[in-house]
Design an enzyme around this catalytic site. Structure first.
Site, mmCIF file in Angstrom:
data_model
loop_
_atom_site.group_PDB
_atom_site.id
_atom_site.type_symbol
_atom_site.label_atom_id
_atom_site.label_comp_id
_atom_site.label_asym_id
_atom_site.label_seq_id
_atom_site.Cartn_x
_atom_site.Cartn_y
_atom_site.Cartn_z
ATOM 1 N NE ARG A 49 60.005 -23.720 -19.849
ATOM 2 C CZ ARG A 49 60.559 -24.421 -18.843
ATOM 3 N NH1 ARG A 49 61.308 -23.802 -17.952
ATOM 4 N NH2 ARG A 49 60.359 -25.702 -18.742
ATOM 5 C CD GLU A 70 74.043 -20.574 -17.259
ATOM 6 O OE1 GLU A 70 72.923 -20.298 -16.841
ATOM 7 O OE2 GLU A 70 75.077 -20.367 -16.650
ATOM 8 C CD GLU A 125 62.007 -18.277 -11.815
ATOM 9 O OE1 GLU A 125 61.159 -19.089 -11.437
ATOM 10 O OE2 GLU A 125 62.766 -18.477 -12.786
ATOM 11 C CG MET A 159 59.533 -18.645 -15.380
ATOM 12 S SD MET A 159 59.701 -19.988 -16.567
ATOM 13 C CE MET A 159 58.917 -21.317 -15.664
ATOM 14 N N GLY A 160 62.714 -15.999 -14.432
ATOM 15 C CA GLY A 160 63.985 -15.251 -14.460
ATOM 16 C C GLY A 160 64.726 -15.498 -13.166
ATOM 17 C CB THR A 176 67.346 -19.294 -22.284
ATOM 18 O OG1 THR A 176 66.744 -18.802 -21.089
ATOM 19 C CG2 THR A 176 68.380 -18.304 -22.752
ATOM 20 C CB ILE A 177 61.825 -17.916 -21.920
ATOM 21 C CG1 ILE A 177 61.975 -18.430 -20.491
ATOM 22 C CG2 ILE A 177 61.125 -18.910 -22.803
ATOM 23 C CD1 ILE A 177 60.646 -18.486 -19.746
ATOM 24 C CG ASP A 178 65.541 -17.337 -18.032
ATOM 25 O OD1 ASP A 178 64.298 -17.241 -18.012
ATOM 26 O OD2 ASP A 178 66.177 -18.159 -17.352
ATOM 27 N NE ARG A 204 40.603 -8.503 -4.651
ATOM 28 C CZ ARG A 204 39.697 -9.284 -5.221
ATOM 29 N NH1 ARG A 204 39.764 -9.557 -6.511
ATOM 30 N NH2 ARG A 204 38.729 -9.795 -4.505
#
Ligand code: F6P
Length: 341
Positions: A274, A103, A221, A169-170, A125-127, A162
């Site tokens: 990435r 962007e 994130e 990411m994001g 973008t990986i997003d 556990r």
């Protein structure tokens, strides 16, 4: 024609595959010449170039990162930045630019087009959060890596009973969390688009233990607890005003452990998502975008971005390309939510 190529913003798998497709088709089909600009918009601002011929793009298809380097340089926040770009383009006899980025990079491409410089954009973008294209390359690779991570932490979480919170990411869009979380069967997925209630998250965790299992959660994130704020890694912002996020996974793990009494750890995937080689899907998409970009330049169709609509490669105006951030819609989140806990 002489064409400049640059990659800007956060890198992602598939950038090199775009460069390869642009150069191979540009040289072999049209006889164009290429100049590589180094480190995003910093390249044309500071006249940082590198050769970009057929030999230079050999064996690039599966190589991660970008041979041109990248940066988050914004020429519009540098005094004389745009004039410096003009001077560099004139010095090298460059007729057009291909800018591969997200962007921010494409926002600059749009403004330069308005200022009379011929630019064609390629979305990256990986997003996967650019509204004008159904998919961006890098996303599929990031989702595959995050899915594998969830699969892997699941077995160790079960062994030790556990809870493990996997942070992906994001910043503003939770597509990676949604897709990797669904693919990995996460017991809760938390995305920036919808605030989460920590007590409800603890409820989903507890229901896993009630059935004799540990819990694995996937959190973007940029996810925010109800009434809270984004967790920032560092106070500084980049040239486009973005703060550095990160830390929500660790914060949430602490809350879960304290409230449920179950040992809870956080795993932050960060730049692992990435790096490295692109998936087959991303190699194909990158290649198709590269072919589309060189066609647009060859047609003199500037001010456009190459996009994927359905299965078709199309051109959209750059202003449309950067107008809308594509976020996870409520119905997609509700769909995933049916399997939480
Ligand atoms: O925009 C892509 C992205 O990977 C985001 O998901 C993430 O928040 C950001 O870049 C990280 O950027 P940097 O590597 O500059 O810290």
């Amino acid at each position: 024609m002489r064409i400049g190529v640059l990659t800007g913003g956060g890198d992602c798998p598939g950038l090199n595959a775009v460069i390869r497709a642009v150069v191979v088709k540009g040289v072999t089909a049209y006889g164009h010449e290429f100049v590589g600009f180094r480190r995003g918009w910093k390249g044309p601002v500071e006249d940082l170039t590198q050769p970009l011929g057929l030999d230079d793009v050999e064996e690039l298809l599966g190589r991660g990162g970008t041979i041109l380097g990248s940066s988050r340089t914004n020429p519009y926040s540098i005094d004389g930045g745009v004039d410096a770009i003009r001077a560099t383009l004139t010095r090298h006899g460059i007729d057009a630019l291909i800018a591969i980025g997200g962007e921010d990079t494409l926002g600059v491409a749009k403004r330069l087009t308005d200022d009379g410089i011929g630019v064609v954009g390629v979305p990256k973008t990986i997003d996967n959060d650019l509204g004008a294209t159904d998919y961006t390359f890098g996303f599929d690779t990031a989702v595959s890596i995050a899915t594998e991570a969830i699969d892997r932490v699941r077995t160790t979480a079960e062994s030790h009973q556990r809870t493990i919170v996997v942070e992906v990411m994001g910043r503003h869009a939770g597509w990676i969390a949604l897709h990797a979380g669904m693919a990995g069967g996460a017991d809760a997925i938390l995305v920036p688009e919808f605030e989460f209630d920590v007590e409800q998250v603890c409820g989903w965790v507890q229901s896993r233990y009630d059935r004799g299992h540990a819990a694995v959660l996937c959190v973007a994130e940029g996810a925010v607890p109800a009434g809270g704020a984004e967790v920032l890694t560092a106070g500084e912002t980049d040239a486009f005003g973005h703060a550095r996020l990160g830390g929500i996974g660790t914060w949430l793990a602490g809350e879960i452990e304290q409230r449920t009494g179950h040992e809870t750890r956080a795993v932050v995937l960060g730049h692992v998502q990435r790096g490295g080689t692109p998936t087959a899907y991303d190699r194909v998409l990158s290649t198709r975008f590269g072919l589309g970009a060189i066609e647009a330049v060859n047609d003199g169709d500037f001010g456009v971005m190459i996009a994927l609509h359905g299965t078709e490669i199309v051109r959209v105006r750059l202003d449309e390309a950067t107008a809308v951030l594509k976020v996870v819609p409520a119905e997609r989140y509700a769909e995933a939510q049916q399997l939480f806990g």
